[in-house]
Scaffold this motif. Sequence first.
Motif, PDB file in Angstrom:
ATOM      1  N   GLU A   1       0.816  -1.208   0.000  1.00 35.50           N
ATOM      2  CA  GLU A   1       0.000   0.000   0.000  1.00 35.50           C
ATOM      3  C   GLU A   1       0.857   1.269   0.000  1.00 35.50           C
ATOM      4  N   ILE A   2       2.165   1.134   0.214  1.00 39.64           N
ATOM      5  CA  ILE A   2       3.051   2.289   0.237  1.00 39.64           C
ATOM      6  C   ILE A   2       3.639   2.503  -1.148  1.00 39.64           C
ATOM      7  N   THR A   3       3.439   3.684  -1.690  1.00 34.08           N
ATOM      8  CA  THR A   3       3.985   4.010  -3.009  1.00 34.08           C
ATOM      9  C   THR A   3       5.481   4.253  -2.893  1.00 34.08           C
ATOM     10  N   PRO A   4       6.214   4.196  -4.006  1.00 34.00           N
ATOM     11  CA  PRO A   4       7.656   4.489  -3.964  1.00 34.00           C
ATOM     12  C   PRO A   4       7.962   5.861  -3.383  1.00 34.00           C
ATOM     13  N   GLU A   5       7.092   6.855  -3.676  1.00 32.07           N
ATOM     14  CA  GLU A   5       7.303   8.200  -3.135  1.00 32.07           C
ATOM     15  C   GLU A   5       7.137   8.203  -1.614  1.00 32.07           C
ATOM     16  N   MET A   6       6.108   7.502  -1.136  1.00 31.62           N
ATOM     17  CA  MET A   6       5.881   7.418   0.302  1.00 31.62           C
ATOM     18  C   MET A   6       7.050   6.716   0.993  1.00 31.62           C
ATOM     19  N   GLN A   7       7.514   5.631   0.380  1.00 30.70           N
ATOM     20  CA  GLN A   7       8.629   4.894   0.972  1.00 30.70           C
ATOM     21  C   GLN A   7       9.877   5.757   1.044  1.00 30.70           C
ATOM     22  N   LYS A   8      10.118   6.552   0.000  1.00 27.72           N
ATOM     23  CA  LYS A   8      11.273   7.436  -0.007  1.00 27.72           C
ATOM     24  C   LYS A   8      11.184   8.458   1.117  1.00 27.72           C
ATOM     25  N   ASN A   9       9.974   9.016   1.320  1.00 29.29           N
ATOM     26  CA  ASN A   9       9.787   9.990   2.398  1.00 29.29           C
ATOM     27  C   ASN A   9      10.008   9.362   3.767  1.00 29.29           C
ATOM     28  N   ILE A  10       9.493   8.131   3.932  1.00 28.67           N
ATOM     29  CA  ILE A  10       9.667   7.419   5.207  1.00 28.67           C
ATOM     30  C   ILE A  10      11.153   7.177   5.468  1.00 28.67           C
ATOM     31  N   GLU A  11      11.862   6.729   4.429  1.00 26.43           N
ATOM     32  CA  GLU A  11      13.286   6.450   4.584  1.00 26.43           C
ATOM     33  C   GLU A  11      14.063   7.714   4.934  1.00 26.43           C
ATOM     34  N   GLU A  12      13.680   8.844   4.334  1.00 24.92           N
ATOM     35  CA  GLU A  12      14.373  10.100   4.629  1.00 24.92           C
ATOM     36  C   GLU A  12      14.155  10.518   6.078  1.00 24.92           C
TER      37      GLU A  12
END
Length: 303
Positions: free
Chosen positions: A45-56
């Motif tokens: 359910e997490i988009t690549p953009e969301m995952q990138k934000n979470i990782e940051e």
Amino acid sequence: MKKLILLASFFLSATFYAQEFQGTAVYESKTSTAEMMKNFGGNREITPEMQKNIEERMKKMFEKTFILNFNKSASIYKEEEKLDAPGNNNGGRMMMSMMGGGGTQYKNVKEKLYTVDKEFFSKEFLIKDSLPMYQWQMGSETKKIGEYTCFKATAVVATDPTDFRNFRMRGSRNNENKEKEQKAKDSVNATKKTNFMNDDIEQIKEKTITAWYCPEIPINQGPDKYWGLPGLILEVNDGTTVLLCSKIVLNSKEKVEIKAPTKGKEVTQKEYDEIVKKKMEEMREMYGGRGQRGGGPGGRRGF
């Protein structure tokens, strides 16, 4: 006679140096957030953009600076004090506890003992125990860290059961099979009390640690809980987190008092680990543990 005087002066100087020798090492901590998310299998359910934000966000949270003050026999290691943003102080201390850190860590390599003061859920604990004994395998590989030549050593160590970075999703099943098996587990274990973590999460029991030590600084100290090599450890990599020395100051005029912390309820490491696991089980049940309040097939699942 002149030779005897020179020899005596040498030994006196060496003794004085051993007594007065002190240093400070600054370490920068970096954690691979991508590796952590990989351990937990990701989320469709997490988009690549969301995952990138979470990782940051996680990256900023895990990037910390630590100070190691040491002499020939003992050291103190703690996070560099910084001004916290309003409202973030308690959350920061909680996160450090969940990462197995926090507080002031004192290591006495002569007596092979350590003491750590930690705050967990607003309670102060004083952990006192024997230093872990690492079976270091020392090699001939070298590299430069700053101006120092360092040698490589590795060891297989047991992981900290209170540090969530040492957990991962169980097995390597694909999402479809995981969903089917999860539904089966939910129906069978609807009333079964589970452990510290979700049933699909397991502790990584062992890790291979890679350390780089500097014989030019002949003390067997290092960052965090690491020690036992014939030279100051300037870098440690456990596969997820890297502690890298960015600055060393030897024999500064400003001496730091190196002594063990004393505040908090005294416990052993094993006792503290049990306290943390018990509290996390209570939280998991309170906020939607499977088969507990708010749980079941339709409820939230958590720790």
